[in-house]
Motif scaffolding. Structure first.
Motif, PDB file in Angstrom:
ATOM      1  N   LEU A  97       6.321  -2.801  -2.233  1.00  0.00           N
ATOM      2  CA  LEU A  97       4.926  -2.590  -1.885  1.00  0.00           C
ATOM      3  C   LEU A  97       4.824  -1.766  -0.610  1.00  0.00           C
ATOM      4  CD1 LEU A  97       3.470  -5.657  -0.087  1.00  0.00           C
ATOM      5  CD2 LEU A  97       5.630  -5.902  -1.270  1.00  0.00           C
ATOM      6  N   HIS A  98       3.732  -1.026  -0.493  1.00  0.00           N
ATOM      7  CA  HIS A  98       3.437  -0.252   0.713  1.00  0.00           C
ATOM      8  C   HIS A  98       2.187  -0.750   1.417  1.00  0.00           C
ATOM      9  CE1 HIS A  98       6.518   2.745   0.551  1.00  0.00           C
ATOM     10  NE2 HIS A  98       6.086   3.325  -0.554  1.00  0.00           N
ATOM     11  N   GLU A  99       1.258  -1.308   0.659  1.00  0.00           N
ATOM     12  CA  GLU A  99      -0.039  -1.663   1.228  1.00  0.00           C
ATOM     13  C   GLU A  99      -0.028  -3.058   1.853  1.00  0.00           C
ATOM     14  OE1 GLU A  99      -2.620   0.361   1.666  1.00  0.00           O
ATOM     15  OE2 GLU A  99      -1.261   1.905   0.886  1.00  0.00           O
ATOM     16  N   GLY A 100      -1.048  -3.309   2.649  1.00  0.00           N
ATOM     17  CA  GLY A 100      -1.178  -4.607   3.291  1.00  0.00           C
ATOM     18  C   GLY A 100      -1.948  -5.590   2.437  1.00  0.00           C
ATOM     19  N   GLY A 101      -1.953  -6.818   2.854  1.00  0.00           N
ATOM     20  CA  GLY A 101      -2.741  -7.852   2.204  1.00  0.00           C
ATOM     21  C   GLY A 101      -3.634  -8.510   3.243  1.00  0.00           C
ATOM     22  N   SER A 102      -4.590  -9.287   2.790  1.00  0.00           N
ATOM     23  CA  SER A 102      -5.499  -9.976   3.704  1.00  0.00           C
ATOM     24  C   SER A 102      -4.755 -11.065   4.468  1.00  0.00           C
ATOM     25  CB  SER A 102      -6.638 -10.601   2.910  1.00  0.00           C
ATOM     26  OG  SER A 102      -6.138 -11.653   2.086  1.00  0.00           O
ATOM     27  N   ALA A 103      -5.431 -11.607   5.470  1.00  0.00           N
ATOM     28  CA  ALA A 103      -4.858 -12.726   6.215  1.00  0.00           C
ATOM     29  C   ALA A 103      -4.561 -13.893   5.281  1.00  0.00           C
ATOM     30  CB  ALA A 103      -5.816 -13.154   7.324  1.00  0.00           C
ATOM     31  N   GLN A 104      -5.417 -14.095   4.280  1.00  0.00           N
ATOM     32  CA  GLN A 104      -5.202 -15.173   3.310  1.00  0.00           C
ATOM     33  C   GLN A 104      -3.944 -14.917   2.464  1.00  0.00           C
ATOM     34  OE1 GLN A 104      -8.140 -13.624   3.809  1.00  0.00           O
ATOM     35  NE2 GLN A 104      -9.182 -15.294   4.887  1.00  0.00           N
ATOM     36  N   VAL A 105      -3.736 -13.660   2.107  1.00  0.00           N
ATOM     37  CA  VAL A 105      -2.532 -13.308   1.341  1.00  0.00           C
ATOM     38  C   VAL A 105      -1.284 -13.561   2.174  1.00  0.00           C
ATOM     39  CG1 VAL A 105      -1.216 -11.368   0.391  1.00  0.00           C
ATOM     40  CG2 VAL A 105      -3.621 -11.659  -0.212  1.00  0.00           C
ATOM     41  N   ARG A 106      -1.310 -13.138   3.426  1.00  0.00           N
ATOM     42  CA  ARG A 106      -0.133 -13.325   4.283  1.00  0.00           C
ATOM     43  C   ARG A 106       0.136 -14.812   4.529  1.00  0.00           C
ATOM     44  NH1 ARG A 106      -2.904  -9.218   6.696  1.00  0.00           N
ATOM     45  NH2 ARG A 106      -3.426 -10.404   8.573  1.00  0.00           N
ATOM     46  N   LYS A 107      -0.914 -15.592   4.652  1.00  0.00           N
ATOM     47  CA  LYS A 107      -0.733 -17.039   4.810  1.00  0.00           C
ATOM     48  C   LYS A 107      -0.106 -17.637   3.562  1.00  0.00           C
ATOM     49  CE  LYS A 107      -3.284 -21.314   5.740  1.00  0.00           C
ATOM     50  NZ  LYS A 107      -4.631 -21.917   6.015  1.00  0.00           N
ATOM     51  N   ALA A 108      -0.574 -17.194   2.393  1.00  0.00           N
ATOM     52  CA  ALA A 108      -0.024 -17.694   1.131  1.00  0.00           C
ATOM     53  C   ALA A 108       1.442 -17.293   0.975  1.00  0.00           C
ATOM     54  CB  ALA A 108      -0.845 -17.169  -0.046  1.00  0.00           C
TER      55      ALA A 108
ATOM     56  N   THR B 279      -2.822   9.958  11.973  1.00  0.00           N
ATOM     57  CA  THR B 279      -3.767   8.982  11.421  1.00  0.00           C
ATOM     58  C   THR B 279      -3.091   8.099  10.379  1.00  0.00           C
ATOM     59  OG1 THR B 279      -5.657  10.443  11.809  1.00  0.00           O
ATOM     60  CG2 THR B 279      -5.936   8.698  10.180  1.00  0.00           C
ATOM     61  N   ASP B 280      -2.342   8.720   9.486  1.00  0.00           N
ATOM     62  CA  ASP B 280      -1.669   7.950   8.438  1.00  0.00           C
ATOM     63  C   ASP B 280      -0.641   6.998   9.026  1.00  0.00           C
ATOM     64  OD1 ASP B 280      -1.186   7.706   5.398  1.00  0.00           O
ATOM     65  OD2 ASP B 280       0.831   8.050   6.171  1.00  0.00           O
ATOM     66  N   ILE B 281       0.143   7.461   9.982  1.00  0.00           N
ATOM     67  CA  ILE B 281       1.157   6.599  10.595  1.00  0.00           C
ATOM     68  C   ILE B 281       0.504   5.444  11.346  1.00  0.00           C
ATOM     69  CG2 ILE B 281       2.952   6.487  12.367  1.00  0.00           C
ATOM     70  CD1 ILE B 281       3.822   9.282  11.523  1.00  0.00           C
ATOM     71  N   GLY B 282      -0.601   5.724  12.042  1.00  0.00           N
ATOM     72  CA  GLY B 282      -1.295   4.652  12.752  1.00  0.00           C
ATOM     73  C   GLY B 282      -1.782   3.562  11.818  1.00  0.00           C
ATOM     74  N   ARG B 283      -2.324   3.971  10.672  1.00  0.00           N
ATOM     75  CA  ARG B 283      -2.792   2.992   9.682  1.00  0.00           C
ATOM     76  C   ARG B 283      -1.617   2.175   9.155  1.00  0.00           C
ATOM     77  NH1 ARG B 283      -2.849   2.497   4.280  1.00  0.00           N
ATOM     78  NH2 ARG B 283      -1.779   4.487   4.029  1.00  0.00           N
ATOM     79  N   GLN B 284      -0.514   2.845   8.853  1.00  0.00           N
ATOM     80  CA  GLN B 284       0.634   2.144   8.303  1.00  0.00           C
ATOM     81  C   GLN B 284       1.312   1.247   9.334  1.00  0.00           C
ATOM     82  OE1 GLN B 284       3.199   3.977   5.377  1.00  0.00           O
ATOM     83  NE2 GLN B 284       2.116   5.916   5.654  1.00  0.00           N
ATOM     84  N   LEU B 285       1.282   1.656  10.597  1.00  0.00           N
ATOM     85  CA  LEU B 285       1.876   0.818  11.641  1.00  0.00           C
ATOM     86  C   LEU B 285       1.142  -0.514  11.738  1.00  0.00           C
ATOM     87  CD1 LEU B 285       3.887   0.425  13.943  1.00  0.00           C
ATOM     88  CD2 LEU B 285       2.263   1.596  15.452  1.00  0.00           C
ATOM     89  N   GLU B 286      -0.182  -0.485  11.591  1.00  0.00           N
ATOM     90  CA  GLU B 286      -0.954  -1.731  11.631  1.00  0.00           C
ATOM     91  C   GLU B 286      -0.574  -2.642  10.463  1.00  0.00           C
ATOM     92  OE1 GLU B 286      -3.048  -4.391  13.414  1.00  0.00           O
ATOM     93  OE2 GLU B 286      -2.870  -2.393  14.267  1.00  0.00           O
ATOM     94  N   ILE B 287      -0.383  -2.056   9.283  1.00  0.00           N
ATOM     95  CA  ILE B 287       0.048  -2.837   8.123  1.00  0.00           C
ATOM     96  C   ILE B 287       1.432  -3.420   8.369  1.00  0.00           C
ATOM     97  CG2 ILE B 287       0.670  -2.722   5.674  1.00  0.00           C
ATOM     98  CD1 ILE B 287      -1.452  -0.505   5.390  1.00  0.00           C
ATOM     99  N   CYS B 288       2.315  -2.613   8.958  1.00  0.00           N
ATOM    100  CA  CYS B 288       3.679  -3.073   9.254  1.00  0.00           C
ATOM    101  C   CYS B 288       3.655  -4.257  10.217  1.00  0.00           C
ATOM    102  CB  CYS B 288       4.490  -1.916   9.837  1.00  0.00           C
ATOM    103  SG  CYS B 288       6.225  -2.307  10.167  1.00  0.00           S
ATOM    104  N   ARG B 289       2.792  -4.180  11.239  1.00  0.00           N
ATOM    105  CA  ARG B 289       2.708  -5.285  12.190  1.00  0.00           C
ATOM    106  C   ARG B 289       2.273  -6.566  11.481  1.00  0.00           C
ATOM    107  NH1 ARG B 289       1.602  -6.469  17.682  1.00  0.00           N
ATOM    108  NH2 ARG B 289       1.182  -4.346  18.367  1.00  0.00           N
ATOM    109  N   ARG B 290       1.309  -6.436  10.597  1.00  0.00           N
ATOM    110  CA  ARG B 290       0.774  -7.631   9.941  1.00  0.00           C
ATOM    111  C   ARG B 290       1.813  -8.278   9.028  1.00  0.00           C
ATOM    112  NH1 ARG B 290      -5.406  -5.415   8.709  1.00  0.00           N
ATOM    113  NH2 ARG B 290      -6.021  -5.340  10.914  1.00  0.00           N
TER     114      ARG B 290
END
Length: 253
Positions: free
Chosen positions: A73-84, A136-147
């Motif tokens: 996967l490349h995309e992020g999930g919600s806080a609920q997804v990460r908790k699950a 812009t793209d890297i900044g968005r992906q970095l936030e997903i990576c952190r999460r």
């Protein structure tokens, strides 16, 4: 068990995913292509998009009790997804691998991909001409990576280890999943299978490629992308994974 293999685009994520698959195959767990609808249709590999409670649930229902299947996967999930996901890691049903790379090298790889796309008349990545086009793209992906990297129990895999100290990465992945350690011969066979035969979207595959940038280019990139400088200095340079531990303020997505 499901192994969720996350990575930023052009971070060596395909290499890490194929390495995980090869380890599982060598350990007696065939990597079948899951049905469309469980994973994204039209893909050669098991790729999850979107990442939601519903799609994670379909994965869990499809993968048998005696299977271990890797899903990219490349995309992020919600806080609920990460908790699950964290809860399923604790129960032993899921493993999460978070693959990351020096952002300056990600930018250079995106530019390479853009040049190749334009040459071949392809749309994906064609917008990347200069370093500034990638910010812009890297900044968005970095936030997903952190999460994803903040999820309790995640295994963090650095590109330099996966690509250039691969035997160590193999053993860490085995340990994380709970597989017996592979002997040197089996480890070598896994590495050969990935680098010689598996599809890895290989570009230049140069360690510390960020050194191709001038000091000014490097500083401009790190100053222009929110969070880039501490990520590169702490995580990539020093291996300080505590950078991932702070959930972004106000995160409800």
């Amino acid at each position: 068990m499901i192994v969720l293999s996350y990575g930023m685009t052009k971070s060596g994520s395909t290499l890490a995913f194929e390495l995980c698959k090869a380890i599982l195959e060598k350990s007696g767990f065939p990597q079948r292509r899951l049905p469309d609808g469980v994973v994204a249709p039209g893909r050669r590999i098991n790729f999850l998009e979107p990442v939601t409670l519903e799609t994670i649930g379909r994965l869990s229902s499809e993968v048998g009790s005696k299977e271990i299947i890797a899903v990219k996967l490349h995309e992020g999930g919600s806080a609920q997804v990460r908790k699950a996901v964290a809860q399923e890691i604790e129960r032993g049903n899921v493993r999460l691998h978070v693959n990351y790379r020096d952002l300056r090298e990600v930018a250079l790889s995106l530019i390479d991909a853009g040049e190749k796309a334009r040459k071949n008349g392809q749309h994906a990545f064609s917008e990347f001409h200069r370093l500034e086009d990638t910010y812009t793209d890297i900044g968005r992906q970095l936030e997903i990576c952190r999460r994803w990297g903040s999820v309790r129990g995640a295994l963090h895999l650095f590109y330099n280890e996966v690509g250039f100290d691969t035997a160590t990465a193999v053993q860490r992945i085995c340990e994380n999943i709970g597989l017996p350690t592979l002997d040197p011969q089996a480890t070598g066979e896994v590495i050969d299978a990935v680098f010689d035969r598996a599809f890895t979207q290989k570009n230049k595959a140069v360690k510390d490629r960020y050194k191709d940038l001038t000091i000014r280019q490097s500083e401009n990139l790190l100053d222009s992308i929110p969070g880039a400088k501490p990520f590169v200095n702490r995580v990539c340079s020093r291996g300080d994974l505590s950078w991932f531990n702070r959930e972004p303020a106000g995160d409800a997505s």
